[in-house]
Structure formats: structure tokens, C-alpha cells
Design an enzyme around this catalytic site. Sequence first.
Site, short mmCIF file in Angstrom:
data_model
loop_
_atom_site.label_atom_id
_atom_site.label_comp_id
_atom_site.label_asym_id
_atom_site.label_seq_id
_atom_site.Cartn_x
_atom_site.Cartn_y
_atom_site.Cartn_z
N GLU A 1 3.96 14.35 -12.78
CA GLU A 1 4.56 12.95 -12.75
C GLU A 1 3.60 11.72 -12.69
O GLU A 1 2.81 11.92 -11.84
CB GLU A 1 5.85 12.73 -11.88
CG GLU A 1 6.87 13.74 -12.10
CD GLU A 1 8.13 13.53 -11.09
OE1 GLU A 1 7.89 12.61 -10.50
OE2 GLU A 1 8.99 14.30 -11.28
N ASP B 1 6.10 23.03 -13.14
CA ASP B 1 6.19 21.60 -12.83
C ASP B 1 5.68 21.44 -11.26
O ASP B 1 6.03 22.16 -10.51
CB ASP B 1 7.67 21.31 -12.58
CG ASP B 1 7.81 19.98 -12.77
OD1 ASP B 1 7.04 18.78 -12.99
OD2 ASP B 1 9.25 19.27 -12.17
N LYS C 1 2.92 20.44 -15.80
CA LYS C 1 3.42 19.17 -15.84
C LYS C 1 3.61 18.27 -14.66
O LYS C 1 3.62 18.78 -13.46
CB LYS C 1 4.99 19.25 -16.40
CG LYS C 1 5.59 17.61 -16.34
CD LYS C 1 6.81 17.61 -17.02
CE LYS C 1 8.10 17.89 -15.94
NZ LYS C 1 7.95 16.99 -14.86
N GLU D 1 11.13 10.05 -19.56
CA GLU D 1 12.40 10.33 -18.83
C GLU D 1 13.10 8.87 -18.66
O GLU D 1 12.66 7.96 -17.95
CB GLU D 1 12.20 11.12 -17.43
CG GLU D 1 13.55 10.95 -17.05
CD GLU D 1 13.53 12.14 -15.83
OE1 GLU D 1 12.56 12.83 -15.56
OE2 GLU D 1 14.58 12.06 -15.07
N ASP E 1 11.03 21.09 -10.96
CA ASP E 1 11.14 21.04 -9.68
C ASP E 1 12.72 20.50 -9.49
O ASP E 1 13.18 20.46 -8.24
CB ASP E 1 10.35 19.81 -8.90
CG ASP E 1 10.16 18.52 -9.27
OD1 ASP E 1 10.96 18.35 -10.28
OD2 ASP E 1 9.51 17.83 -8.65
N SER E 2 13.28 20.03 -10.39
CA SER E 2 14.84 19.78 -10.48
C SER E 2 15.49 21.35 -9.90
O SER E 2 16.74 21.16 -9.66
CB SER E 2 15.28 19.72 -11.81
OG SER E 2 15.01 20.52 -12.92
O1 KIV Z 1 12.15 19.03 -12.79
C1 KIV Z 1 12.54 18.88 -13.84
O2 KIV Z 1 13.43 19.33 -14.49
C2 KIV Z 1 12.04 17.58 -14.50
C3 KIV Z 1 12.94 16.95 -15.75
C4 KIV Z 1 13.80 15.95 -14.92
C5 KIV Z 1 12.12 16.09 -16.42
O3 KIV Z 1 11.05 17.13 -14.33
#
Ligand code: KIV
Length: 287
Positions: free
Chosen positions: A120, A88, A118, A187, A49-50
Amino acid sequence: MGLKSKKPTIVSFQKMKQQGEKIVWITSYDYPTASFAEQAGVDMILVGDSLGMCIYGYDSTVPVTMEQCIWHSECVRRAAPNTFVVGDMPFMSYQRSVEDAVENAGRFHKEAGVDAIKLEGGERVVPQVRAILDAGMVVCGHIGLTPQSTGQFGGYKAQGRTAESGADMVRDALALAEAGCQLLLLEAVTPPVAGYITERLDIPVLSIGAGADCDGQLLIVSDLIGEFQAFTPKFVKKYANVAEVMTNAMAEYAAEVRSGAFPAPEHTYKMKDGEYERFLKLVEEDR
Ligand code: KIV
């Protein structure tokens, strides 16, 4: 460059951990970048989600939607059929309920064909992790600095600097592994704590800013190629300066358009012999 013929699975990563072979993981959000990642022989791609910050220019990952994550995961999947792709879960796609978590994780699988999900959080997301696993999907946990909840940490701060914070993280890591997570990402965690967790867990533990003792490393592609300009975390190593290469190329193009140097004859199409004279005749007749 290691061109892969067969997509790795969760079992491949388990074996890599046992054999002390490092797992290489980067983010990607689009077709060309993901195809370069596959050609470069990376083991895993995270459609993080980056993308909110790296592609859309938001100042955090919080505004990112499921739709955006699915679109980008689809592009990456098409570009990297032989690489393990992780989707994510964006903010508020799993926090509210177990039902939301299963439905949205399922969308990643059905619509984008990712290999794992993934999300969090530690102990507090164990019910969601169990429910996604019960639906038959592979889950990667993510603890330490979790960007969707940086407000609770008071910003982007390294985790595990004190004994208590390290011990909390170990509890979270154990809870996720016991729930059935098959991968864990740490992280911005201090290396002694990350090393302890990596040693204690049987599942592969990956690092983004958690030191060299983990089973593999993740970097955000926009950082590693030198494209993301807003800030550079301490743990990033830039392997290229794509921002400079692109800006220089565009500036040169602009200068050549303005001077008339571009396009040159070799960038244009030719009419067939004798056709220009016939063309002039036709248009003059029509006048
Ligand atoms: O969204 C992402 O790229 C991430 C990384 C910062 C671990 O979750």
C-alpha cells in the site's frame, strides 16, 4: 466455467489491457476457496491482509503478521497452481525500511511461491517498490483507500472526491508506474479519477470500488459470497448468501442430532456377517 491449463503472467495482463479484456481478481485465504476460484476461471487471486478481518475476526488489518500471510499464501498456491497469486505485505512488513521490504517480499516468493507482491502507498513507498523490483519480483501498487492507514483518512472513506485529492492520486499512480510497478490497484476511488488513471497508465489498473472504467475488478471473496457479516462496503455486490446457507445447514444438523434423526443407518459402518455374535462371545468370555 473456464478451466485454465496455463498460468497467466504479467505479460498476459498487459495484453488483456491492450485488447480491452477485463481482468478478474478475487481474494482467497484458504485451500477450498482458492480451488473454487481456479475452477471458476478467475485470472488472479489476492491473499489479502483482509484475512485479518475475514478469517481471524480482527477489527482491522493492522494486527496481521507476515507468518499469517505466508501460511495462507501457501494454502492458496497449492490450491490454485494455474492462477496468478499476489501476496499482500502486512502492516509494518515494509514501512520501516527498504531492507524489511525486500526480505519480507522475498519470503512470500521463497516460502509461498506467489507471483507478485502488493503493498500500500504512493510516492512514499517508491524506494521499497524499486528495491523489491531490483530483487527480481513483480510489484502491484495500491492507492486510494489504503486500509493499513485509515487512521490518516479518518476512517474507511472514498478517495478522489475533490480535484486536489484526485490530482494527488494521479501523482502517486505515475510515481509507482515510473518506479516499475507492473500492476496498480485503486481502492474506493471515484470513477472519473480512476478512469483517468487507467487511461494515462500503460500498466493494468485494477479496481476495488473504483468503477467500471478500470482494466479489471477485485472483490473480497468473503463479501462476494456473503460470508463476512460485520459490514458491507458500498462497492460490494453479493453473489451468494453463504452465511445463510451455512447457518441453516448447521441448525438442521443440530436439530437432527437432538432428535436422533442423525446419524441414520446409511451413515454408519456394518460389521461383517456373524461377527457381532462372535464379538459378544469374546467379550463375555473375557468378563
Ligand atoms: O487485503 C486485501 O484484501 C486488500 C483489498 C482490500 C484491496 O488489500
